[in-house]
Design a protein around this motif. Structure first.
Motif, mmCIF file in Angstrom:
data_model
loop_
_atom_site.group_PDB
_atom_site.id
_atom_site.type_symbol
_atom_site.label_atom_id
_atom_site.label_comp_id
_atom_site.label_asym_id
_atom_site.label_seq_id
_atom_site.Cartn_x
_atom_site.Cartn_y
_atom_site.Cartn_z
ATOM 1 N N GLY A 76 0.815 -1.207 0.000
ATOM 2 C CA GLY A 76 0.000 0.000 0.000
ATOM 3 C C GLY A 76 0.850 1.258 0.000
ATOM 4 N N LYS A 77 2.091 1.136 -0.468
ATOM 5 C CA LYS A 77 3.020 2.269 -0.476
ATOM 6 C C LYS A 77 3.589 2.462 -1.877
ATOM 7 N N LEU A 78 3.801 3.736 -2.250
ATOM 8 C CA LEU A 78 4.496 4.082 -3.477
ATOM 9 C C LEU A 78 5.471 5.212 -3.198
ATOM 10 N N GLN A 79 6.533 5.273 -4.013
ATOM 11 C CA GLN A 79 7.415 6.430 -3.981
ATOM 12 C C GLN A 79 7.536 7.084 -5.346
ATOM 13 N N ALA A 80 7.148 6.393 -6.390
ATOM 14 C CA ALA A 80 7.261 6.956 -7.730
ATOM 15 C C ALA A 80 6.137 6.446 -8.617
ATOM 16 N N VAL A 81 5.725 7.300 -9.546
ATOM 17 C CA VAL A 81 4.789 6.925 -10.604
ATOM 18 C C VAL A 81 5.434 7.329 -11.921
ATOM 19 N N ILE A 82 5.599 6.381 -12.828
ATOM 20 C CA ILE A 82 6.186 6.655 -14.132
ATOM 21 C C ILE A 82 5.071 6.551 -15.182
ATOM 22 N N VAL A 83 4.958 7.559 -16.039
ATOM 23 C CA VAL A 83 3.843 7.650 -16.984
ATOM 24 C C VAL A 83 4.373 7.983 -18.376
ATOM 25 N N ASN A 84 3.967 7.202 -19.368
ATOM 26 C CA ASN A 84 4.282 7.572 -20.748
ATOM 27 C C ASN A 84 3.004 7.882 -21.510
ATOM 28 N N SER A 85 3.109 8.774 -22.467
ATOM 29 C CA SER A 85 1.981 9.063 -23.355
ATOM 30 C C SER A 85 2.388 8.754 -24.785
ATOM 31 N N GLY A 86 1.388 8.684 -25.661
ATOM 32 C CA GLY A 86 1.647 8.350 -27.055
ATOM 33 C C GLY A 86 1.410 6.891 -27.376
ATOM 34 N N ASN A 87 1.360 6.039 -26.347
ATOM 35 C CA ASN A 87 1.159 4.602 -26.532
ATOM 36 C C ASN A 87 0.531 4.040 -25.261
ATOM 37 N N ALA A 88 -0.625 3.381 -25.418
ATOM 38 C CA ALA A 88 -1.373 2.900 -24.255
ATOM 39 C C ALA A 88 -0.838 1.596 -23.685
ATOM 40 N N ASN A 89 0.015 0.899 -24.432
ATOM 41 C CA ASN A 89 0.473 -0.440 -24.024
ATOM 42 C C ASN A 89 -0.722 -1.301 -23.611
ATOM 43 N N ALA A 90 -1.751 -1.297 -24.453
ATOM 44 C CA ALA A 90 -2.967 -2.076 -24.226
ATOM 45 C C ALA A 90 -3.159 -3.065 -25.371
ATOM 46 N N CYS A 91 -3.643 -4.249 -25.054
ATOM 47 C CA CYS A 91 -3.816 -5.325 -26.038
ATOM 48 C C CYS A 91 -2.472 -5.673 -26.677
ATOM 49 N N THR A 92 -1.441 -5.769 -25.846
ATOM 50 C CA THR A 92 -0.084 -6.030 -26.327
ATOM 51 C C THR A 92 0.478 -7.328 -25.745
ATOM 52 N N GLY A 93 -0.374 -8.140 -25.092
ATOM 53 C CA GLY A 93 0.000 -9.475 -24.664
ATOM 54 C C GLY A 93 1.174 -9.548 -23.701
ATOM 55 N N LYS A 94 1.898 -10.639 -23.808
ATOM 56 C CA LYS A 94 3.021 -10.904 -22.900
ATOM 57 C C LYS A 94 4.086 -9.831 -23.008
ATOM 58 N N ARG A 95 4.366 -9.386 -24.225
ATOM 59 C CA ARG A 95 5.394 -8.356 -24.374
ATOM 60 C C ARG A 95 4.980 -7.064 -23.676
ATOM 61 N N GLY A 96 3.716 -6.726 -23.742
ATOM 62 C CA GLY A 96 3.234 -5.521 -23.067
ATOM 63 C C GLY A 96 3.452 -5.580 -21.573
ATOM 64 N N ILE A 97 3.166 -6.741 -20.974
ATOM 65 C CA ILE A 97 3.403 -6.930 -19.543
ATOM 66 C C ILE A 97 4.887 -6.794 -19.235
ATOM 67 N N GLU A 98 5.721 -7.423 -20.045
ATOM 68 C CA GLU A 98 7.164 -7.354 -19.822
ATOM 69 C C GLU A 98 7.668 -5.911 -19.931
ATOM 70 N N ASP A 99 7.154 -5.166 -20.894
ATOM 71 C CA ASP A 99 7.574 -3.769 -21.048
ATOM 72 C C ASP A 99 7.154 -2.919 -19.857
ATOM 73 N N ALA A 100 5.953 -3.172 -19.340
ATOM 74 C CA ALA A 100 5.492 -2.411 -18.173
ATOM 75 C C ALA A 100 6.344 -2.741 -16.946
#
Length: 412
Positions: A76-100
């Protein structure tokens, strides 16, 4: 009693942002994922912050949501949030999970924090793989930029935008236990906006002292009457996320619902969320007007919310307002199919200060005056059901030719 009805001193901080609460910094950078604009942002807290989040109810959920859920679930703790725009990384399967997961890992390494203290978020085109090498290079450079305070929050805000036309920020302060408590926030969202949640990201910070369990309860309480009360086009996206982080550095007594000033905390959080929600609605793709619907006299608050959302979500209502047509028939129609308990013979409707319906019957009004009012940028619609004490609000925008133009060529 609804906390909205209680009188609390919640003060706007005009120049404030998500880095105004104690302990927070931010940055935005251009990685090359987008051609010219900033496209990678980070929020960093100098201490592990109590954190909570809510996500899209779309059953198709993007890879970053799964990683953020995993991070918050651990402590229940965070110290950072990293956000990219231009690409949703959605419907990208196993590679999408690995990239996230790679985004989480690289961010944790650069800030020297545990991996599960990092949340990941993405927004943009669905179904394309991240240009992960560019993002990794950006992450390696972004920590140094968090030391630059002058425009850090604005650069973060810009880095998370897609079709948005403006940066969206909010900042408010209140006092709890004699301590100044600050709330900051940034959001993006312009299209694919509809309850529950929208193609929107929102990031909230506060220096209040509160444990994760109670922060999650607070966020759940306010989300339904703020971000879940906006609509632009009826579409709910795959990436919608609201994250709130609380550093605790204000050193108030730890907040729970037993704290005598719990309601003050709720109202301040709600006010911050509502401000961001309204800015998303006003910046709807192609929009020229913000529409706010207020419903009173419902059997309960839930019914009032249903009616408000139904009206503000009606394409016919939205089109009429764009065309400055005071067509109250579309408003009563949307009230009728809202699913709320109503009595058609007791409903009053007003457009701004112009009453068009009384006890379910039309009353004479000046069409010229109504047209002049509907030509303004902020439109209010009032509905009184005369059944009880329920009250609710919702926000949206007009539906214009530009909405079709923008979305007809979104990928190009």
């Amino acid at each position: 009693m609804d906390t909205e009805m209680k009188s609390f001193s919640i003060t706007p901080v005009e120049a404030g942002s998500l880095v105004t609460p104690k302990g927070f910094s931010a940055a935005g950078i251009h990685t090359g994922v987008k051609r010219y604009r900033l496209d990678l942002g980070v929020i960093y807290c100098e201490v592990p912050a109590s954190s909570a989040a809510v996500y899209t109810l779309n059953k198709v959920q993007a890879a970053p949501i799964k990683i953020t859920k995993d991070s918050i679930a651990q402590e229940g703790k965070l110290q950072a949030v990293i956000v990219n725009s231009g690409n949703a990384n959605a419907c990208t399967g196993k590679r999408g999970i690995e990239d996230a997961y790679t985004m989480r890992k690289e961010t944790a390494e650069i800030f020297e924090i545990p991996e599960h203290y990092v949340a990941v978020s993405s927004t943009g085109v669905i179904g394309e793989f991240l240009q992960i090498d560019k993002i990794i290079n950006g992450i390696k450079k972004i920590k140094a930029l968090t030391q630059v305070k002058f425009d850090a929050a604005e650069r973060f805000n810009e880095a998370i935008l897609t079709t948005d036309t403006i940066n969206k920020r909010a900042c408010f302060q209140t006092t709890i236990d004699g301590k100044t408590i600050t709330f900051g926030g940034a959001a993006k969202g312009s299209g694919m906006i509809h309850p529950n949640m929208a193609t929107m990201l929102a990031f909230l910070t506060t220096d209040a002292n509160i444990e994760p369990e109670w922060l999650q309860k607070a966020l759940n309480q306010v989300i339904d009457v703020t971000f879940n009360r906006i609509t632009v086009d009826g579409d709910t996206s795959t990436n919608d996320t609201v994250v709130v982080m609380a550093s605790g550095l204000a050193n108030n007594v730890t907040l729970t619902d037993a704290h005598p000033e719990w309601d003050r905390f709720i109202v301040a959080l709600k006010t911050t969320c509502e401000q961001l929600a309204k800015k998303i609605a006003r910046d709807g793709e192609g929009a020229t007007k913000l529409i706010e619907v207020q419903v009173k006299g419902a059997l309960n608050d839930e019914d009032a919310g249903k009616v408000a959302k139904s009206i503000v979500g009606s394409d016919l209502v939205k089109s009429a307002i764009y065309g400055t047509d005071a067509n109250w028939g579309r408003i009563i129609c949307a009230t009728g199919y809202s699913g709320a308990n109503i009595n058609p013979d007791t409903i009053d409707i007003s457009i701004g200060g112009i009453q068009t319906l009384k006890d379910g019957m039309p009353i004479p009004f000046s069409e010229e005056e109504a047209t002049q009012y509907l030509a303004t940028e902020n439109i209010m619609i009032y509905v009184d059901l005369h059944l009880g004490d329920g009250f609710g609000k919702a926000w949206g925008c007009d539906l214009t030719y530009d909405y079709v133009r923008i979305n007809a060529g979104y990928r190009t």
